[in-house]
Write an enzyme that holds these catalytic residues in place. Structure first.
Site, PDB file in Angstrom:
ATOM      1  N   LYS A 103      -1.438  50.043 121.146  1.00  0.00           N
ATOM      2  CA  LYS A 103      -2.685  49.390 121.548  1.00  0.00           C
ATOM      3  C   LYS A 103      -3.583  49.117 120.339  1.00  0.00           C
ATOM      4  O   LYS A 103      -4.116  48.036 120.196  1.00  0.00           O
ATOM      5  CB  LYS A 103      -3.470  50.257 122.550  1.00  0.00           C
ATOM      6  CG  LYS A 103      -2.744  50.547 123.839  1.00  0.00           C
ATOM      7  CD  LYS A 103      -3.655  51.261 124.842  1.00  0.00           C
ATOM      8  CE  LYS A 103      -4.101  52.650 124.431  1.00  0.00           C
ATOM      9  NZ  LYS A 103      -3.032  53.653 124.348  1.00  0.00           N
ATOM     10  N   ARG A 128      -9.834  55.427 130.942  1.00  0.00           N
ATOM     11  CA  ARG A 128      -8.692  56.325 130.939  1.00  0.00           C
ATOM     12  C   ARG A 128      -8.653  57.231 132.166  1.00  0.00           C
ATOM     13  O   ARG A 128      -7.746  58.033 132.298  1.00  0.00           O
ATOM     14  CB  ARG A 128      -8.786  57.211 129.701  1.00  0.00           C
ATOM     15  CG  ARG A 128      -7.697  56.960 128.667  1.00  0.00           C
ATOM     16  CD  ARG A 128      -8.057  57.837 127.501  1.00  0.00           C
ATOM     17  NE  ARG A 128      -6.997  58.086 126.591  1.00  0.00           N
ATOM     18  CZ  ARG A 128      -6.940  57.589 125.355  1.00  0.00           C
ATOM     19  NH1 ARG A 128      -7.838  56.738 124.947  1.00  0.00           N
ATOM     20  NH2 ARG A 128      -5.982  57.952 124.542  1.00  0.00           N
ATOM     21  N   ARG A 175       3.531  58.300 112.997  1.00  0.00           N
ATOM     22  CA  ARG A 175       2.359  57.457 112.750  1.00  0.00           C
ATOM     23  C   ARG A 175       1.506  58.036 111.616  1.00  0.00           C
ATOM     24  O   ARG A 175       1.295  59.238 111.530  1.00  0.00           O
ATOM     25  CB  ARG A 175       1.506  57.357 114.017  1.00  0.00           C
ATOM     26  CG  ARG A 175       0.165  56.680 113.787  1.00  0.00           C
ATOM     27  CD  ARG A 175      -0.445  56.163 115.053  1.00  0.00           C
ATOM     28  NE  ARG A 175      -0.910  57.202 115.958  1.00  0.00           N
ATOM     29  CZ  ARG A 175      -1.423  56.943 117.163  1.00  0.00           C
ATOM     30  NH1 ARG A 175      -1.514  55.706 117.596  1.00  0.00           N
ATOM     31  NH2 ARG A 175      -1.828  57.928 117.941  1.00  0.00           N
ATOM     32  N   ARG A 188      -2.846  62.022 112.240  1.00  0.00           N
ATOM     33  CA  ARG A 188      -3.881  62.481 113.167  1.00  0.00           C
ATOM     34  C   ARG A 188      -3.500  63.856 113.697  1.00  0.00           C
ATOM     35  O   ARG A 188      -2.336  64.106 113.984  1.00  0.00           O
ATOM     36  CB  ARG A 188      -3.995  61.495 114.339  1.00  0.00           C
ATOM     37  CG  ARG A 188      -4.791  60.272 113.993  1.00  0.00           C
ATOM     38  CD  ARG A 188      -4.724  59.208 115.052  1.00  0.00           C
ATOM     39  NE  ARG A 188      -4.879  59.674 116.427  1.00  0.00           N
ATOM     40  CZ  ARG A 188      -4.975  58.854 117.477  1.00  0.00           C
ATOM     41  NH1 ARG A 188      -4.936  57.545 117.312  1.00  0.00           N
ATOM     42  NH2 ARG A 188      -5.099  59.334 118.704  1.00  0.00           N
ATOM     43  N   ARG A 231      -0.784  65.232 125.681  1.00  0.00           N
ATOM     44  CA  ARG A 231      -1.386  63.905 125.884  1.00  0.00           C
ATOM     45  C   ARG A 231      -0.599  63.097 126.913  1.00  0.00           C
ATOM     46  O   ARG A 231      -1.180  62.352 127.693  1.00  0.00           O
ATOM     47  CB  ARG A 231      -1.486  63.153 124.553  1.00  0.00           C
ATOM     48  CG  ARG A 231      -2.565  63.745 123.644  1.00  0.00           C
ATOM     49  CD  ARG A 231      -2.462  63.241 122.234  1.00  0.00           C
ATOM     50  NE  ARG A 231      -2.749  61.823 122.108  1.00  0.00           N
ATOM     51  CZ  ARG A 231      -2.320  61.073 121.092  1.00  0.00           C
ATOM     52  NH1 ARG A 231      -1.574  61.598 120.139  1.00  0.00           N
ATOM     53  NH2 ARG A 231      -2.642  59.813 121.034  1.00  0.00           N
TER      54      ARG A 231
END
Ligand code: AMP
Length: 212
Positions: A13, A88, A127, A159, A170
């Protein structure tokens, strides 16, 4: 144009929202980015948000709804925006509806990016993000010679919530709290699905087609 970009963690996203924001000349509003910025400034909001984010949990609705209400009032959001990571939860989606109703505006499209969980897991653990310009990289795809950003030379970091255990949490949170939001927009016939597997350019093309 007013767009909601929807999808599970790691679906791309952020990457696609940045591209679309610059091509369509509309502002990119990402609640995750706003919260990370608050953490790096050490503000009260940041301190509160960090405890949830580090565990892979959602920050309470009243906090994020307040952030979005304020952000949407800013002048750069008048011409349109792309929402990334919001709403969300169902209460967030309902609160957003109220904000739009009050302002007399409508969402043009909700685009849901779809990718298999195993692929997402690999993408998230590899990532890396530039601490300086926010560019997003993937160790599996991008040929990074050192731990510096190829665009600006900034330091690349992982992160905290991209570590394996937090990612699992998550995903659980996504299934339980966020997936119903997809149903919410699907029932309103506002949702368009886009396959999120492939080259970045290819996915951008699919998204642009879905937005037409
Ligand atoms: P993201 O950058 O969108 O993956 O968001 C990172 C983290 O920020 C999430 O795991 C949540 O802890 C928090 N966050 C971002 N957006 C929201 C939201 N709309 N509601 C609650 N928490 C959020």
């Amino acid at each position: 144009m007013r767009i909601i970009l929807f999808g599970p963690p790691g679906v791309g996203k952020g990457t696609q929202a940045k591209i679309l924001s610059s091509e369509l000349k509309i502002v990119h509003i990402a609640t995750g980015d706003i919260l990370r910025e608050a953490i790096s400034r050490g503000s009260e909001l940041g301190k509160k948000a960090k405890t949830y984010m580090d565990r892979g949990e959602l920050v309470p609705d009243d906090v994020v709804i307040g952030i979005i209400q304020d952000r949407l009032k800013e002048s750069d959001a008048k011409n349109g925006f792309i929402l990334d990571g919001f709403p969300r939860t169902l209460p967030q989606a309902e609160a957003l509806d109220k904000v739009f109703e009050k302002a007399g505006i409508k969402i043009d499209r909700v685009v849901s990016m779809e990718v298999d969980k195993n692929v997402l897991m690999k993408r998230l653990t590899s990532r890396r993000v530039c601490r300086n310009c926010g560019s997003i990289y993937n160790l599996l795809v991008d040929k990074l010679e050192d731990s510096k950003c190829p665009k600006c030379g900034g330091e690349l970091y992982q992160r905290d919530d991209d570590k394996q255990e937090t990612i699992e949490r998550r995903f659980e949170v996504y299934q339980k709290q966020t997936k119903p939001v997809r149903e919410f927009y699907s029932k309103k016939k506002m949702l368009v699905e886009v396959d999120g597997i492939g080259e970045i350019d290819e996915i951008t093309k699919r998204l642009k087609k879905a937005l037409k």
